[in-house]
Design a protein around this motif. Structure first.
Motif, PDB file in Angstrom:
ATOM      1  N   PRO A 108     -28.875 -18.815 -77.955  1.00 15.46           N
ATOM      2  CA  PRO A 108     -27.945 -19.121 -79.057  1.00 15.46           C
ATOM      3  C   PRO A 108     -26.590 -19.665 -78.596  1.00 15.46           C
ATOM      4  O   PRO A 108     -25.987 -20.489 -79.274  1.00 15.46           O
ATOM      5  N   GLU A 109     -26.133 -19.229 -77.440  1.00 14.64           N
ATOM      6  CA  GLU A 109     -24.842 -19.700 -76.930  1.00 14.64           C
ATOM      7  C   GLU A 109     -24.857 -21.195 -76.620  1.00 14.64           C
ATOM      8  O   GLU A 109     -23.803 -21.832 -76.533  1.00 14.64           O
ATOM      9  N   ALA A 110     -26.038 -21.778 -76.497  1.00 12.00           N
ATOM     10  CA  ALA A 110     -26.158 -23.208 -76.200  1.00 12.00           C
ATOM     11  C   ALA A 110     -25.611 -24.064 -77.336  1.00 12.00           C
ATOM     12  O   ALA A 110     -25.175 -25.191 -77.104  1.00 12.00           O
ATOM     13  N   VAL A 111     -25.630 -23.544 -78.556  1.00 10.33           N
ATOM     14  CA  VAL A 111     -25.124 -24.305 -79.696  1.00 10.33           C
ATOM     15  C   VAL A 111     -23.673 -24.709 -79.438  1.00 10.33           C
ATOM     16  O   VAL A 111     -23.269 -25.834 -79.722  1.00 10.33           O
ATOM     17  N   ASP A 112     -22.882 -23.809 -78.876  1.00  7.58           N
ATOM     18  CA  ASP A 112     -21.467 -24.086 -78.612  1.00  7.58           C
ATOM     19  C   ASP A 112     -21.195 -24.540 -77.185  1.00  7.58           C
ATOM     20  O   ASP A 112     -20.221 -25.258 -76.955  1.00  7.58           O
ATOM     21  N   HIS A 113     -22.029 -24.110 -76.239  1.00  5.18           N
ATOM     22  CA  HIS A 113     -21.707 -24.331 -74.821  1.00  5.18           C
ATOM     23  C   HIS A 113     -22.729 -25.162 -74.052  1.00  5.18           C
ATOM     24  O   HIS A 113     -22.559 -25.394 -72.865  1.00  5.18           O
ATOM     25  N   GLY A 114     -23.796 -25.586 -74.707  1.00  4.92           N
ATOM     26  CA  GLY A 114     -24.851 -26.319 -74.019  1.00  4.92           C
ATOM     27  C   GLY A 114     -25.794 -25.372 -73.300  1.00  4.92           C
ATOM     28  O   GLY A 114     -25.488 -24.193 -73.089  1.00  4.92           O
ATOM     29  N   CYS A 115     -26.937 -25.899 -72.944  1.00  3.93           N
ATOM     30  CA  CYS A 115     -27.951 -25.086 -72.268  1.00  3.93           C
ATOM     31  C   CYS A 115     -27.504 -24.729 -70.855  1.00  3.93           C
ATOM     32  O   CYS A 115     -26.783 -25.504 -70.212  1.00  3.93           O
ATOM     33  N   PRO A 116     -27.931 -23.566 -70.369  1.00  2.00           N
ATOM     34  CA  PRO A 116     -27.580 -23.186 -68.997  1.00  2.00           C
ATOM     35  C   PRO A 116     -28.292 -24.075 -67.981  1.00  2.00           C
ATOM     36  O   PRO A 116     -29.278 -24.751 -68.311  1.00  2.00           O
ATOM     37  N   ARG A 117     -27.786 -24.067 -66.781  1.00  2.00           N
ATOM     38  CA  ARG A 117     -28.422 -24.812 -65.698  1.00  2.00           C
ATOM     39  C   ARG A 117     -29.852 -24.312 -65.529  1.00  2.00           C
ATOM     40  O   ARG A 117     -30.112 -23.114 -65.577  1.00  2.00           O
ATOM     41  N   MET A 118     -30.769 -25.243 -65.329  1.00  2.00           N
ATOM     42  CA  MET A 118     -32.180 -24.873 -65.188  1.00  2.00           C
ATOM     43  C   MET A 118     -32.470 -24.319 -63.802  1.00  2.00           C
ATOM     44  O   MET A 118     -31.841 -24.718 -62.825  1.00  2.00           O
ATOM     45  N   TYR A 119     -33.453 -23.434 -63.768  1.00  2.00           N
ATOM     46  CA  TYR A 119     -34.009 -22.978 -62.502  1.00  2.00           C
ATOM     47  C   TYR A 119     -35.032 -24.019 -62.049  1.00  2.00           C
ATOM     48  O   TYR A 119     -35.658 -24.676 -62.887  1.00  2.00           O
ATOM     49  N   ALA A 120     -35.230 -24.134 -60.751  1.00  2.00           N
ATOM     50  CA  ALA A 120     -36.241 -25.068 -60.232  1.00  2.00           C
ATOM     51  C   ALA A 120     -37.619 -24.702 -60.768  1.00  2.00           C
ATOM     52  O   ALA A 120     -38.397 -25.560 -61.177  1.00  2.00           O
ATOM     53  N   ASP A 121     -37.920 -23.419 -60.776  1.00  5.12           N
ATOM     54  CA  ASP A 121     -39.183 -22.907 -61.297  1.00  5.12           C
ATOM     55  C   ASP A 121     -39.001 -21.412 -61.531  1.00  5.12           C
ATOM     56  O   ASP A 121     -37.948 -20.860 -61.195  1.00  5.12           O
ATOM     57  N   PRO A 122     -39.979 -20.735 -62.126  1.00 13.68           N
ATOM     58  CA  PRO A 122     -39.806 -19.314 -62.451  1.00 13.68           C
ATOM     59  C   PRO A 122     -39.498 -18.405 -61.253  1.00 13.68           C
ATOM     60  O   PRO A 122     -38.902 -17.350 -61.440  1.00 13.68           O
ATOM     61  N   THR A 123     -39.879 -18.807 -60.056  1.00 13.64           N
ATOM     62  CA  THR A 123     -39.594 -17.935 -58.905  1.00 13.64           C
ATOM     63  C   THR A 123     -38.100 -17.820 -58.636  1.00 13.64           C
ATOM     64  O   THR A 123     -37.672 -16.895 -57.955  1.00 13.64           O
ATOM     65  N   GLN A 124     -37.294 -18.744 -59.177  1.00 11.53           N
ATOM     66  CA  GLN A 124     -35.846 -18.702 -58.992  1.00 11.53           C
ATOM     67  C   GLN A 124     -35.142 -17.881 -60.094  1.00 11.53           C
ATOM     68  O   GLN A 124     -33.957 -17.621 -59.994  1.00 11.53           O
ATOM     69  N   ASP A 125     -35.882 -17.498 -61.116  1.00 15.63           N
ATOM     70  CA  ASP A 125     -35.330 -16.784 -62.273  1.00 15.63           C
ATOM     71  C   ASP A 125     -35.310 -15.280 -61.981  1.00 15.63           C
ATOM     72  O   ASP A 125     -36.364 -14.673 -61.798  1.00 15.63           O
ATOM     73  N   PRO A 126     -34.133 -14.669 -61.952  1.00 15.38           N
ATOM     74  CA  PRO A 126     -34.073 -13.226 -61.669  1.00 15.38           C
ATOM     75  C   PRO A 126     -34.840 -12.361 -62.671  1.00 15.38           C
ATOM     76  O   PRO A 126     -35.264 -11.262 -62.330  1.00 15.38           O
ATOM     77  N   ARG A 127     -35.072 -12.849 -63.862  1.00 14.77           N
ATOM     78  CA  ARG A 127     -35.828 -12.071 -64.858  1.00 14.77           C
ATOM     79  C   ARG A 127     -37.292 -11.946 -64.481  1.00 14.77           C
ATOM     80  O   ARG A 127     -37.995 -11.079 -64.994  1.00 14.77           O
ATOM     81  N   MET A 128     -37.780 -12.798 -63.598  1.00 15.44           N
ATOM     82  CA  MET A 128     -39.194 -12.795 -63.238  1.00 15.44           C
ATOM     83  C   MET A 128     -39.518 -11.837 -62.105  1.00 15.44           C
ATOM     84  O   MET A 128     -40.664 -11.718 -61.701  1.00 15.44           O
ATOM     85  N   ARG A 129     -38.533 -11.158 -61.600  1.00 18.91           N
ATOM     86  CA  ARG A 129     -38.775 -10.208 -60.501  1.00 18.91           C
ATOM     87  C   ARG A 129     -39.106  -8.847 -61.082  1.00 18.91           C
ATOM     88  O   ARG A 129     -38.441  -8.362 -61.967  1.00 18.91           O
ATOM     89  N   ASN A 130     -40.169  -8.264 -60.578  1.00 22.82           N
ATOM     90  CA  ASN A 130     -40.579  -6.928 -61.065  1.00 22.82           C
ATOM     91  C   ASN A 130     -39.713  -5.853 -60.480  1.00 22.82           C
ATOM     92  O   ASN A 130     -39.249  -5.864 -59.426  1.00 22.82           O
TER      93      ASN A 130
END
Length: 130
Positions: A108-130
């Motif tokens: 939702p914050e993208a409406v005012d601030h734009g989308c965040p910088r993309m990760y290269a792939d899911p392995t770079q996304d901290p949310r994907m770590r168990n």
């Protein structure tokens, strides 16, 4: 579109309506996924890519998948993904991974601030770590 986050679904509906006015039809190829289906996709990716490490670049575990949580969709047809990559921030819809131009999440914050910088792939996304 069952089990999707209601805010994500509403943003998709608004974007799809505006895209249709531009002659673009949205297709959601994949929305919510059951944990069992997500695990099946992961097994198939391991078989295809030869290792869990390589498969993780394309398919999350059921425990970390935003699809299982109802917070991600995969958009079909390249013209729809291109339209959304140009216009998605207006609706809070952002491409998260550079290697997955079809994968969108609600930010939702993208409406005012734009989308965040993309990760290269899911392995770079901290949310994907168990």
């Amino acid at each position: 579109m069952a089990n999707l986050n209601p805010d994500l679904l509403e943003a998709l509906r608004r974007a799809a309506t505006d895209a249709a006015n531009d002659g673009i039809k949205f297709y959601v190829n994949s929305g919510w996924r059951s944990p069992a289906y997500q695990n099946q996709l992961l097994r198939e990716a391991v078989a295809k890519y030869g290792s869990e490490k390589e498969a993780a670049r394309w398919v999350a575990t059921a425990a970390t998948s935003l699809h299982v949580k109802g917070e991600a969709v995969d958009i079909g047809h390249p013209d729809a993904a291109v339209w959304l990559s140009k216009n998605g921030a207006e609706y809070g819809l952002c491409q998260i991974y550079r290697n997955e131009p079809w994968h969108y999440e609600l930010r939702p914050e993208a409406v005012d601030h734009g989308c965040p910088r993309m990760y290269a792939d899911p392995t770079q996304d901290p949310r994907m770590r168990n």
